[in-house]
Design an enzyme around this catalytic site. Sequence first.
Site, PDB file in Angstrom:
ATOM      1  N   GLY A 197     -17.941  -3.854 109.818  1.00 30.09           N
ATOM      2  CA  GLY A 197     -17.521  -2.275 109.595  1.00 30.09           C
ATOM      3  C   GLY A 197     -18.540  -1.482 109.890  1.00 30.09           C
ATOM      4  CE  LYS A 198     -22.985  -4.249 113.054  1.00 31.52           C
ATOM      5  NZ  LYS A 198     -21.907  -5.353 112.849  1.00 31.52           N
ATOM      6  CB  SER A 199     -18.718   0.366 115.057  1.00 27.93           C
ATOM      7  OG  SER A 199     -19.530  -0.317 115.968  1.00 27.93           O
ATOM      8  CB  ALA A 240     -21.440   3.100 124.866  1.00 29.29           C
ATOM      9  CG  HIS A 283     -15.873  -0.247 119.823  1.00 24.85           C
ATOM     10  ND1 HIS A 283     -16.904  -0.105 119.058  1.00 24.85           N
ATOM     11  CD2 HIS A 283     -15.406  -1.426 119.706  1.00 24.85           C
ATOM     12  CE1 HIS A 283     -17.121  -0.982 118.436  1.00 24.85           C
ATOM     13  NE2 HIS A 283     -16.266  -1.979 118.668  1.00 24.85           N
ATOM     14  NE  ARG A 331     -16.551   6.388 121.017  1.00 22.82           N
ATOM     15  CZ  ARG A 331     -16.690   5.258 121.697  1.00 22.82           C
ATOM     16  NH1 ARG A 331     -16.774   4.119 120.626  1.00 22.82           N
ATOM     17  NH2 ARG A 331     -16.529   5.140 122.790  1.00 22.82           N
TER      18      ARG A 331
END
Length: 168
Positions: free
Chosen positions: A14-16, A34, A50, A54
């Site tokens: 769950g870091k990102s 990135a 990813h 966003r």
Amino acid sequence: MRRIILITGGQRSGKSQHAEQTALRLTDHPVYLATAHIWDEEFRQRVQRHQERRGPQWTNIEEEKLLSRHNVTARVVVIDCVTLWLTNFFFEQQNVSKTLETVKEEFDCFTSQDATFIFVTNEIGSGGVSDNVVQRQFTDLEGWMNQYIASKADEVILMVSGIPLKVK
């Protein structure tokens, strides 16, 4: 005011998402920097997922190595991720000491800006010791760089199963 946050943990911890949520709590218009090099189609799809997560409020920058080329003064920037950033240097130089020196200098140059930096990294050294010499060297490199960033960080978060644990 300059601030450095390091978010670390294992794969799929769950870091990102935590980094993105943190950035959005701090500003309406964060930067996503990135560092990935697209190696294959599966990874391209991972990056695309990813990006889709966003929204349009993000400024997206793709930079594999020279983070300091980008002026992020007065911004909140998520750097995702240190592991891929180190990979881009290591596989070019094939030397742990030289790579570590290079990335420390680049990190210091980049973070000299007056901004909030949220670095995402992996804890790849938490598993067993690899029987592959290159993998052991990279694990050492990442461990030492993670320690360096953590020593400079105002806050360090360890992600475990989607739960953020404050370390520093």
